[in-house]
Design a protein around this motif. Sequence first.
Motif, PDB file in Angstrom:
ATOM      1  N   PRO A  33       0.802  -1.148  -0.044  1.00  0.00           N
ATOM      2  CA  PRO A  33       0.120   0.113   0.354  1.00  0.00           C
ATOM      3  C   PRO A  33       0.730   0.817   0.030  1.00  0.00           C
ATOM      4  O   PRO A  33       1.832   1.275   0.375  1.00  0.00           O
ATOM      5  CB  PRO A  33      -0.704  -0.069   1.580  1.00  0.00           C
ATOM      6  N   ALA A  34       0.761   1.975  -0.932  1.00  0.00           N
ATOM      7  CA  ALA A  34       1.318   3.346  -1.164  1.00  0.00           C
ATOM      8  C   ALA A  34       0.244   4.525  -0.983  1.00  0.00           C
ATOM      9  O   ALA A  34      -0.423   4.429  -2.276  1.00  0.00           O
ATOM     10  CB  ALA A  34       3.042   3.525  -2.338  1.00  0.00           C
ATOM     11  N   TYR A  35       0.534   5.414  -0.493  1.00  0.00           N
ATOM     12  CA  TYR A  35      -0.019   6.801  -0.765  1.00  0.00           C
ATOM     13  C   TYR A  35       0.976   7.889  -0.637  1.00  0.00           C
ATOM     14  O   TYR A  35       2.301   7.984  -0.893  1.00  0.00           O
ATOM     15  CB  TYR A  35      -0.789   6.801   1.190  1.00  0.00           C
ATOM     16  N   ALA A  36      -0.170   9.008  -1.065  1.00  0.00           N
ATOM     17  CA  ALA A  36       0.388  10.540  -1.149  1.00  0.00           C
ATOM     18  C   ALA A  36       1.033  11.179  -0.113  1.00  0.00           C
ATOM     19  O   ALA A  36       1.747  12.617  -0.561  1.00  0.00           O
ATOM     20  CB  ALA A  36       0.092  11.555  -2.783  1.00  0.00           C
ATOM     21  N   THR A  37       0.007  10.744   0.981  1.00  0.00           N
ATOM     22  CA  THR A  37      -0.016  11.565   2.154  1.00  0.00           C
ATOM     23  C   THR A  37       0.331  11.365   3.383  1.00  0.00           C
ATOM     24  O   THR A  37      -0.487  10.118   3.399  1.00  0.00           O
ATOM     25  CB  THR A  37      -1.024  12.387   2.152  1.00  0.00           C
ATOM     26  N   PRO A  38       0.880  11.796   3.760  1.00  0.00           N
ATOM     27  CA  PRO A  38       1.016  10.224   5.726  1.00  0.00           C
ATOM     28  C   PRO A  38      -0.665  10.106   6.409  1.00  0.00           C
ATOM     29  O   PRO A  38      -0.751   9.417   7.107  1.00  0.00           O
ATOM     30  CB  PRO A  38       2.212  11.324   6.458  1.00  0.00           C
ATOM     31  N   GLU A  39      -1.519  11.552   5.981  1.00  0.00           N
ATOM     32  CA  GLU A  39      -2.613  11.495   6.810  1.00  0.00           C
ATOM     33  C   GLU A  39      -2.843  10.231   5.816  1.00  0.00           C
ATOM     34  O   GLU A  39      -3.757   9.268   6.326  1.00  0.00           O
ATOM     35  CB  GLU A  39      -3.527  12.715   6.726  1.00  0.00           C
ATOM     36  N   GLU A  40      -3.084  10.043   4.949  1.00  0.00           N
ATOM     37  CA  GLU A  40      -3.457   9.081   3.670  1.00  0.00           C
ATOM     38  C   GLU A  40      -3.493   7.406   4.205  1.00  0.00           C
ATOM     39  O   GLU A  40      -4.116   6.284   5.063  1.00  0.00           O
ATOM     40  CB  GLU A  40      -3.614   9.134   2.242  1.00  0.00           C
ATOM     41  N   ALA A  41      -1.775   7.418   4.981  1.00  0.00           N
ATOM     42  CA  ALA A  41      -1.679   6.074   5.066  1.00  0.00           C
ATOM     43  C   ALA A  41      -2.200   5.955   6.545  1.00  0.00           C
ATOM     44  O   ALA A  41      -2.204   4.811   7.287  1.00  0.00           O
ATOM     45  CB  ALA A  41      -0.042   6.385   5.550  1.00  0.00           C
TER      46      ALA A  41
END
Length: 869
Positions: A425-433
Motif C-alpha cells: 500500500p502506497a499513498y501520497a500523504t501521511p494522513e492517508e497512510a
Amino acid sequence: MASLREILNPESVALIGATERENSIGRVVLANLSRTANRPLYFVNPSRQTVLGARCFPSISDVPSRVTLAVIVTPAATVPGIIEACGKAGVSVAIILSSNFNGEEQKKLVENILTARRESGMRTIGPNSLGVILPHNGLNATFLKTNPKPGNIALIAPVLGDAILDWGDTMGIGFSMFASLGSRIDVGSGDLIDFLTYHYTTRSLMIYMETVGDAKRFISAARGFALSKPIVVLKPGRSKAGASFVEMRAGRSAGNDSVYDAVFRRIGIVRVAEVMDLFNMAKVLDSPCLPRGSRLAVITNAGDVGIMATDTLAGLGGELACISSGDTGREDVLLPEQWCRDDPVDMGGAADARRYRNTLDLCLSDDGVDGIMVIYTPRVFAGAMDLAQAIIQTARKTRKPIIVTWVGGARAAEGRRILLHNNVPAYATPEEAVKTYLYMYRYHRNLELIYETPAEGTQTGAPLLNYLKTVVRKAIRDGKRTLSRRQAFDLIRNYQIRTLRTAIVSDIDQLRREIPGMGIPLSLRIQPLTGEKEEQAIFLTTTGHVDDACRQAGQRLRDGGVEVILQNPPAPAALRLKLESRRDPEFRTILIISPGAGGPDDERIGLPPLNRTLARRLLEGAGIYPVLKIADEGRQILSRLEDTLLGFSNLVVDFAEIERLELVLWIEQSEVLAGDVTVALAPVSEEAAPYSHLVITPYPLHYITTWNLLDGTEVLLRPVRPEDKLMSQEMLDSLSEETLRNRYFGVREITDDLVVRSCNMDYDREIAILAEIRRNGKKCMIGGSRLIHHPDTGIGEFAILVHDHYHGMGLGAKLIDILIGIARDKHLHKIEGLVLTENGKMLGLCRKLGFQVKPEPEGVSKVILSLDT
C-alpha cells in the motif's frame, strides 16, 4: 422463483425503450449493451420498427427467444405493464432504470410493479436505478458513460456511481461488479451481497450506503460475506445536517449513527469516512498482512512529514511504536544521537536505500512494533526505484504490514504505482497512510471478534419461562403498558440477574414484618402497580425513622394501587451502570450500556443475542475495564458482569413483548447487583414470525433433541454454536483419511479458519447439527450435518459427516432426516448435495431416503430430494 444469479452471465438481453435519439438515456444504454457481442441483444419499442438498423420488437412477448435480463428505460407509467409482460415471457431479472417513482402519486405504480413481479417470481432491480455493470463478462446495463476495467472489487452505490468508477480507473483499480439498486422495492443490498458471496471474481465489497433498507436481510447476508471477504462501508449522515439531507433524498430516516457503528462492528464491516478511504481500504483488506495492534513505527527521511504522521496517528487513536531492540547506534541503521526510541525514526536527508532497508529490518524484528510506515521524500542519496524495490523485497518476507507514504509529483506517482502493483500500500500523504493502517487494524479486531471462540454460556430460556410468558401476556391483555416492580424483579431473577436485597410488600402488616429483618440503612419506595416511576422515596438511616415511614407508607397502601419496595442501598463507593434495551426503527431491539454517576464515561450499543465473547467486547467498549482493578477481584466482577449481560440479552431475546427494559446495576466489592428494573410492554401480532423483534436470529433451541444409536448409546443432537470449535477440531483430527476425503473431497488441510467458520453461522440461512455423546465424562462430537439455504433459489445444500467408529449405527440417516425437517421449516423446494461416486455407502443411504442420484463429471454425483410433494 427466478434467480438473481442468472444476471451473472445472461443468455440474452432485451432493452425495453430502445431508441436512437441522441442524448437520451435509452441511447446511452443501447451503446453500453452493444459493446459485447457474446449474447443476443433484442430491442423493444412499440413506436419503432428498427433501431440503428436492427429490428425492434413491439413487446417482450414478440422476441423470438427467452430473455434472461430485461433493461427498462420507459416512462414510469408504463413500467407495471412491462413488468407483467416480462413475467409472462419468462424473464428472470429486470433492471428498471426508469425514474420519477418517489412521489405520493407514484406509490400506486410501485404497488402494481410488486404485484406483477410476485405473480411471476421475476426479480427486479430499481426503479430509480443507475443499473448494473459486470466487467468480467462485458455486461454494462447502465446509462453511465464509463466502462470500468475488470478487477476484484464490487461496488454497491445508489449515487456517485460514475464518479467512483472514474476515480477508481485513475487509481488503476478494477471492478468485479457495480450496482445501483435505486428504490430497492425488490432486490436490496442483502440480495446482492448473497449474490456476491459466491461470485468468485469478487474479493472485497465497497458500499456507499445512505440507508440500510431491509436490515435483517442485510445483516444476514453481510455476516456470511464478511466471514471470507472484507466489506467497507461509507455511510454519510453523521451530522444532523447530513442526516436531514439523506432523509430528504432517500425519503426515509438516515438512522441512528451510533447504532450503525454497532451493527458494522458486530458484522465485521469497516466503516470509513471519505470516498478515498473506500479505495484505500478495498485494496488492502484482503491482505494476509493485517496489523495485530495499533503500534505503528514511522521511518522517514523528512522529520516534518514524520511529525504530521505522528499527529494524525495520535488524533485517530493509534500509538507510535517504541523501538526497543537492535543496534540503534549503527551508522547504517539510525541516527545515534538525535533520535529517541519513542519518536518517529528520522534518518535525515542523507539516508540511502541501504539505510532504509536495514532500519526497516530492525523495526520488523521488534516485538513492540505492529506495523511500519515508510515515508520517502525525494532526496539525492536515496534513489526512488532502488528504495521501492528494497521495500517490496522486505514486504514479501514479513507478516507485519508495511505501508508507504511516497511524497511528490510525477516521479512519486510512478513509485507508488510500482509499490501498489507489488501489493505494498502506497499513498501520497501521511494522513492517508495512517488512516488506512488504523482501518486495517480495526478490521483485524472485527475479524477477531467474529472468529474468537467464546466460553460456554447460557444460550436462552429461563427456569419458569412459560409462567413468565403467561404473566407478560396477561398484563398486555389487561391493557397494561408496564409490569409491576414485583413482576419485573421476578422476571430478571429468573435470568440469573442478582439484585440488591429487596422486598416488595402490598400491605402494612407485611411492611412492618420485613423492616426488622432487612436492617438499617433502608430505602422505602412507594411505587404505582402500573410500573410507572416511583411517587415517593423514604430513606431510613436510623431505627427512629421506622414508625414515621410506616405511617406514610401504610396510608398509601390502604388507599391501594401501589406497592412498597424495600431495599438495602448500595455502598457509597459502588459504581453505577445502566443496562437498557429499546427498539430502533431500523435494527429492532438494541442493547445499551450507559454510565452512572461515578462510573465509566462511555456508552456502548450492541445487538442481541450475545455470547460471552460479545458481552466482554461490549463491556470493553463501554470503558468499564480500566475502572476496575486488574486483580482477582476485578476478574471476578468482570465475569459476573458478563453473566449479567448474558442474562439480560437472553431475557430480551425470549420476550418480543418487551418494548423497553431498563436495569440499574451497582458494582460493589465483588458483586454485581440490580437495584431497579422497569419493563415496558407492547402487543405482538399473532401472525408475527418468531423473533420478529430481532435482526439476528438466536440459537434455535427447538432443534435440540436426543436419540439413541443402534447399540443404545444416547446422542444429543443440537445446532452447532461457536463454542463447539474445539470439540469439532478434536473430532476432525481423529478421522481416517478416507472419511475426510469423502466429506471434504480431497482438501489437504482442515485449517483453523475453516473450523471457526463452520461453527459461526447465521441460523436464518445455515444450520449445522452436531451429534454429541459423553465418553468418560467428557463431551465428544461423533458426527454432524449441515444445511445451507441459498436465498433466492429455494434450494438447500447439505452435507453430513459421521466418525469412523460410528458408521453403520443409523446416525447418518438420522442426521439427514433432521435436515429434511429443517428444510421443510424453511419452505425449501429441494435439498441437494455432492457425493464422491466411489462413496457407495453414502449413495446407497441417499437412495434409501428417496434422493435421486445423478452422476456428474470429475468423479462426483449429485443427490437431490424434492420437497414439493
